[in-house]
Design an enzyme around this catalytic site. Structure first.
Site, PDB file in Angstrom:
ATOM      1  N   CYS A 118       0.812  -1.204   0.017  1.00 21.19           N
ATOM      2  CA  CYS A 118       0.098   0.013   0.007  1.00 21.19           C
ATOM      3  C   CYS A 118       0.627   1.284  -0.014  1.00 21.19           C
ATOM      4  O   CYS A 118       1.318   1.696   1.112  1.00 21.19           O
ATOM      5  CB  CYS A 118      -1.228  -0.009   1.310  1.00 21.19           C
ATOM      6  SG  CYS A 118      -1.857   1.377   1.180  1.00 21.19           S
ATOM      7  N   CYS A 127      -0.361   4.153   2.163  1.00 14.51           N
ATOM      8  CA  CYS A 127      -0.265   4.026   3.586  1.00 14.51           C
ATOM      9  C   CYS A 127       1.201   4.244   4.010  1.00 14.51           C
ATOM     10  O   CYS A 127       1.466   4.971   4.922  1.00 14.51           O
ATOM     11  CB  CYS A 127      -0.478   2.534   3.999  1.00 14.51           C
ATOM     12  SG  CYS A 127      -1.948   1.800   3.615  1.00 14.51           S
ATOM     13  N   ASP A 128       2.231   3.653   3.157  1.00 16.76           N
ATOM     14  CA  ASP A 128       3.610   3.466   3.563  1.00 16.76           C
ATOM     15  C   ASP A 128       4.647   4.621   2.904  1.00 16.76           C
ATOM     16  O   ASP A 128       5.701   4.417   3.073  1.00 16.76           O
ATOM     17  CB  ASP A 128       4.075   2.226   3.307  1.00 16.76           C
ATOM     18  CG  ASP A 128       3.265   1.270   4.428  1.00 16.76           C
ATOM     19  OD1 ASP A 128       2.890   1.814   5.523  1.00 16.76           O
ATOM     20  OD2 ASP A 128       3.221   0.074   4.323  1.00 16.76           O
TER      21      ASP A 128
END
Ligand code: NAP
Length: 340
Positions: free
Chosen positions: A160, A163-164
């Site tokens: 992701c 997300c990261d």
């Protein structure tokens, strides 16, 4: 004792109390609302349903918490200005739902029969009958299936970018895949990374033309065609990946700080396959945002969302499903056949 544990103990006794120990009768428990899944969608649905006095029971699965359990820092969930670890966020979700009386069981639902109302679930050796079910089983990102991939997940390997990606400022990143997800992830990651290498097993992208054009026009994206990732290396964090050229068989090593696996997601709809409308990929098709094709069954979160796939959107749809379920069940109690 936590309220979730207390809830486990106050599970209602089997209806069939007359059975003798040597007759094999499956006990039946009746529930108004069952929620399957314990990611942001399932636990938000549980919170809202518990506060609406629906006494929801959540089967969180043996792997609870959904995809956020695989992330480290979550910095885009509103309300946490300093960020929060994915597992801690899910622990908060769980504690909050349990605080209002949601029963949360660490069990996988084995089967769900939607052919009659109440619906019938087989879970933990019991048959559970439920007037309403919210399906929040999520989707699972596909992984490459390499040795050490799971060990380094959250330590350089991710599925992701939203997300990261932020953690890879000025770093070297590789993205695996050739579809829209891979291209989208690669484009997003160029906001942070020094260089993004898109590794695809063929010599042509599967992604839509417009996405492919965008990627080609981006100077920070390099393409590695006809290549597969064969192994991943690193002690505490990812340091490099092994590659194989699918045409020549030549092997090489690429030093990277991050590897984003974007080879597609699989919606977890095995329980309802053949019983509700699914799209070509297998996502639950919903209308009025969270209603499935079967009255009394709602689908929330990534199990019905191939587009947004965020914790906050999943939580929002879990809330919608619970509110809609509450109104629907209430209307049914008064003999009003609700439109579906
Ligand atoms: P996808 O279209 O199924 O593409 C998966 C890609 O991963 C393919 O290029 C495939 O290679 C590759 N792949 C699969 N298994 C692999 C493996 N084991 N090793 C290496 N490569 C592997 O999945 P997606 O990109 O997640 O897209 C899913 C759906 O969502 C699509 O309909 C897409 O259009 C849509 N989507 C849209 C957007 C957008 O419009 N912004 C963004 C994301 C997703 P091959 O090509 O060789 O099969």
């Amino acid at each position: 004792m936590g309220s979730a544990q207390a809830a486990l103990l106050k599970d209602s006794p089997p209806k069939d109390s007359a059975r003798s120990p040597d007759t094999e009768v499956t006990p039946v428990t009746e529930r108004e609302l069952v929620i399957i899944g314990s990611g942001p969608a399932g636990l938000t649905a549980a919170l809202y349903a518990a506060r609406a006095n629906l006494a929801p029971v959540v089967y969180e699965g043996t792997q609870s918490g959904g995809q956020l359990m695989l992330t480290t820092e979550v910095e885009n969930y509103p309300g946490f200005p300093d960020g929060i670890l994915g597992p801690d966020l899910m622990d908060n979700f769980r504690t909050q739902a349990a605080r209002f009386g949601a029963e949360i069981h660490p069990l996988d639902v084995e089967s769900l029969d939607l052919s009659t109302r109440p619906f019938a679930l087989e879970v933990g050796g019991e048959t559970v009958q439920a007037q309403a079910v919210i399906l929040a089983t999520g989707a699972s990102a596909k992984w490459l299936g390499l040795p050490d991939e799971a060990r380094l997940a959250g330590r350089g390997i991710s599925t992701c970018a939203t997300c990261d990606g932020f953690f890879f400022r000025d770093k070297e990143i590789a993205v695996v895949g050739g579809g829209d997800s891979a291209v989208e992830e690669a484009l997003f990651l160029t906001k942070f990374a020094g260089k993004v290498t898109l590794i695809h097993r063929r010599d042509q992208l599967r992604a839509s033309k417009i996405m492919a054009e965008r990627a080609r026009a981006n100077e920070r994206i390099a393409f590695l065609w006809n290549s597969i990732v064969t192994d991943v290396h690193g002690e505490d964090k990812l340091e490099s990946i092994g590659l194989e050229d699918t045409q020549t068989g030549a092997r090489s090593t690429l030093a990277v700080d991050g590897l984003f696996v974007a080879i597609g997601h699989e919606p977890n709809t095995a329980l309802v396959k053949g019983q509700i409308d699914l799209d070509d990929v297998g996502y639950a098709i919903t209308h009025a945002d969270v209603r499935t094709s079967v009255p009394g069954l709602w689908a929330a979160g990534d199990v019905q969302d191939s587009v947004w796939r965020q914790a906050v959107t999943a939580a929002g749809s879990g809330c919608m499903a619970a509110i809609d379920a509450e109104r629907h069940l209430e209307a049914e109690k008064f003999g009003v056949a609700p439109a579906w």
